[in-house]
Motif scaffolding. Structure first.
Motif, PDB file in Angstrom:
ATOM      1  N   LEU A 206       0.861  -1.179   0.000  1.00 11.30           N
ATOM      2  CA  LEU A 206       0.000   0.000   0.000  1.00 11.30           C
ATOM      3  C   LEU A 206       0.900   1.234   0.000  1.00 11.30           C
ATOM      4  O   LEU A 206       1.753   1.378   0.869  1.00 11.30           O
ATOM      5  CB  LEU A 206      -0.897  -0.006   1.235  1.00 11.30           C
ATOM      6  CG  LEU A 206      -1.922   1.110   1.385  1.00 11.30           C
ATOM      7  CD1 LEU A 206      -2.972   1.041   0.279  1.00 11.30           C
ATOM      8  CD2 LEU A 206      -2.601   1.028   2.752  1.00 11.30           C
ATOM      9  N   LEU A 208       0.965   5.290   0.183  1.00 16.23           N
ATOM     10  CA  LEU A 208       0.124   6.395   0.630  1.00 16.23           C
ATOM     11  C   LEU A 208       0.746   7.744   0.299  1.00 16.23           C
ATOM     12  O   LEU A 208       1.961   7.892   0.271  1.00 16.23           O
ATOM     13  CB  LEU A 208      -0.081   6.308   2.147  1.00 16.23           C
ATOM     14  CG  LEU A 208      -0.576   4.978   2.710  1.00 16.23           C
ATOM     15  CD1 LEU A 208      -0.538   5.017   4.234  1.00 16.23           C
ATOM     16  CD2 LEU A 208      -1.981   4.687   2.210  1.00 16.23           C
ATOM     17  N   ARG A 232      -1.021  -0.808  -4.444  1.00 14.86           N
ATOM     18  CA  ARG A 232      -2.223   0.027  -4.484  1.00 14.86           C
ATOM     19  C   ARG A 232      -1.866   1.410  -3.986  1.00 14.86           C
ATOM     20  O   ARG A 232      -1.208   1.561  -2.947  1.00 14.86           O
ATOM     21  CB  ARG A 232      -3.343  -0.568  -3.624  1.00 14.86           C
ATOM     22  CG  ARG A 232      -4.622   0.275  -3.635  1.00 14.86           C
ATOM     23  CD  ARG A 232      -5.679  -0.284  -2.690  1.00 14.86           C
ATOM     24  NE  ARG A 232      -6.861   0.572  -2.668  1.00 14.86           N
ATOM     25  CZ  ARG A 232      -7.895   0.439  -3.474  1.00 14.86           C
ATOM     26  NH1 ARG A 232      -7.898  -0.543  -4.362  1.00 14.86           N
ATOM     27  NH2 ARG A 232      -8.942   1.250  -3.405  1.00 14.86           N
ATOM     28  N   SER A 233      -2.321   2.430  -4.706  1.00  8.89           N
ATOM     29  CA  SER A 233      -2.097   3.822  -4.313  1.00  8.89           C
ATOM     30  C   SER A 233      -3.325   4.344  -3.589  1.00  8.89           C
ATOM     31  O   SER A 233      -4.461   4.068  -3.985  1.00  8.89           O
ATOM     32  CB  SER A 233      -1.821   4.666  -5.561  1.00  8.89           C
ATOM     33  OG  SER A 233      -1.638   6.019  -5.223  1.00  8.89           O
ATOM     34  N   LEU A 234      -3.097   5.108  -2.506  1.00 14.01           N
ATOM     35  CA  LEU A 234      -4.206   5.644  -1.732  1.00 14.01           C
ATOM     36  C   LEU A 234      -3.833   7.034  -1.223  1.00 14.01           C
ATOM     37  O   LEU A 234      -2.771   7.208  -0.624  1.00 14.01           O
ATOM     38  CB  LEU A 234      -4.511   4.718  -0.555  1.00 14.01           C
ATOM     39  CG  LEU A 234      -5.783   5.011   0.264  1.00 14.01           C
ATOM     40  CD1 LEU A 234      -7.027   4.875  -0.604  1.00 14.01           C
ATOM     41  CD2 LEU A 234      -5.867   4.037   1.446  1.00 14.01           C
ATOM     42  N   THR A 251      -6.125   3.300   8.789  1.00 13.59           N
ATOM     43  CA  THR A 251      -5.710   2.696   7.521  1.00 13.59           C
ATOM     44  C   THR A 251      -4.686   1.588   7.742  1.00 13.59           C
ATOM     45  O   THR A 251      -4.816   0.482   7.201  1.00 13.59           O
ATOM     46  CB  THR A 251      -5.136   3.768   6.590  1.00 13.59           C
ATOM     47  OG1 THR A 251      -6.129   4.763   6.337  1.00 13.59           O
ATOM     48  CG2 THR A 251      -4.692   3.165   5.268  1.00 13.59           C
ATOM     49  N   PRO A 261      -9.520  -1.896   1.477  1.00 10.65           N
ATOM     50  CA  PRO A 261      -9.370  -0.465   1.658  1.00 10.65           C
ATOM     51  C   PRO A 261     -10.652   0.273   2.018  1.00 10.65           C
ATOM     52  O   PRO A 261     -10.653   1.192   2.820  1.00 10.65           O
ATOM     53  CB  PRO A 261      -8.812   0.001   0.311  1.00 10.65           C
ATOM     54  CG  PRO A 261      -8.042  -1.183  -0.183  1.00 10.65           C
ATOM     55  CD  PRO A 261      -8.855  -2.384   0.266  1.00 10.65           C
TER      56      PRO A 261
END
Length: 267
Positions: A206, A208, A232-234, A251, A261
């Motif tokens: 992940l 961020l 995964r981009s958040l 998170t 997510p």
């Protein structure tokens, strides 16, 4: 603090808090484990947190000769204290270090990264001689100038912003840990996203960034996630290079516990 001995004999100081699956928190430039003082209470009801002083900082030891491989071994030693494979969360240059550790085979079950220090196309790289200039400043014990140079030339902060930081409560810590900035420069290398190497790293990751961060940090985070087959981009609420702590805690807890997510906010 508790102590563990790294492979080269360096003593690494750490703290263990909470209950649940293990998560190791890895800081970036300047700071020691206290940078996570506000995050640990958010995580402790859900996870067992391990925070440690990177070598050369706080209560941890150091060696005259530095190598990135030694810091990877430090992280591995803390993970062993956590009982084996663990989730690792790392920010800033610490994210670059966590990536190097992951690619070297460190026992990381999941990886969470906050705004690694890479430069993608369209954003200028730091000066080619930044490491040499910093080394000269430290050889002359010009710690304040070394910190100012790193913040301006490497991180791209304006002189006005650096002047404001100089008035802040953590500036003394910045100067005290100025000798470790060379370590972070070594970790970041040429600042290119190691896309070819990341393409072979399948562990869930992940990446961020905050809503209020710099464009180059946002771009770096997204490029890192895009290079990972299971990345995964958040984007989360926050200011420059900082995510709101309650949101970050939820998170990371959700990520550690294996929630999707969309479910992180329910932790």
């Amino acid at each position: 603090m508790r102590k563990v001995v790294s492979r080269d004999g360096t003593t690494i100081a750490y703290e263990k808090t909470g209950d649940g699956p293990p998560i190791v928190l890895l800081n970036g430039s300047f700071r020691d484990h206290t940078i996570f003082d506000a995050l640990v209470p958010e995580l402790a009801p859900h996870c067992t947190t391990y925070v440690y002083d990177r070598r050369g900082r706080g209560e941890s030891g150091d060696r005259p000769e530095y190598a990135v491989e030694r810091e990877i071994e430090d992280l591995e030693a803390v993970i062993r204290e956590a009982g084996g494979p663990a989730v690792v969360f790392a920010g800033s240059s610490g994210a670059n270090l966590a990536i190097e550790a992951a690619l070297a085979g460190a026992p990381i079950s999941k990886l969470a990264l906050h705004e690694p220090f890479y430069r993608v196309d369209g954003f200028p790289k730091p000066p080619w001689n930044v490491a040499k200039t910093l080394r000269v400043l430290m050889e002359e014990d010009r710690r304040r100038e070394a910190v100012e140079y790193y913040l301006g030339s490497f991180l791209g902060l304006t002189p006005d912003t650096v002047a404001q930081w100089r008035k802040g409560p953590v500036w003394a810590v910045n100067e005290a840990n100025a000798h470790t900035l060379a370590y972070d420069l070594a970790i970041c290398g040429d600042c290119d996203v190691p896309a070819d190497r990341l393409a072979g790293y399948a562990t869930q990751t992940l990446v961020l960034n905050s809503t209020g961060t710099s464009d180059w940090l946002r771009a770096a985070a997204r490029a890192t996630a895009a290079a990972l087959p299971n990345g995964r981009s958040l984007e989360l609420p926050g200011s420059w290079h900082r995510i709101d702590m309650d949101v970050l805690g939820r998170t990371l807890a959700g990520f550690t516990l294996g929630r999707a997510p969309a479910e992180f906010a329910t932790v």
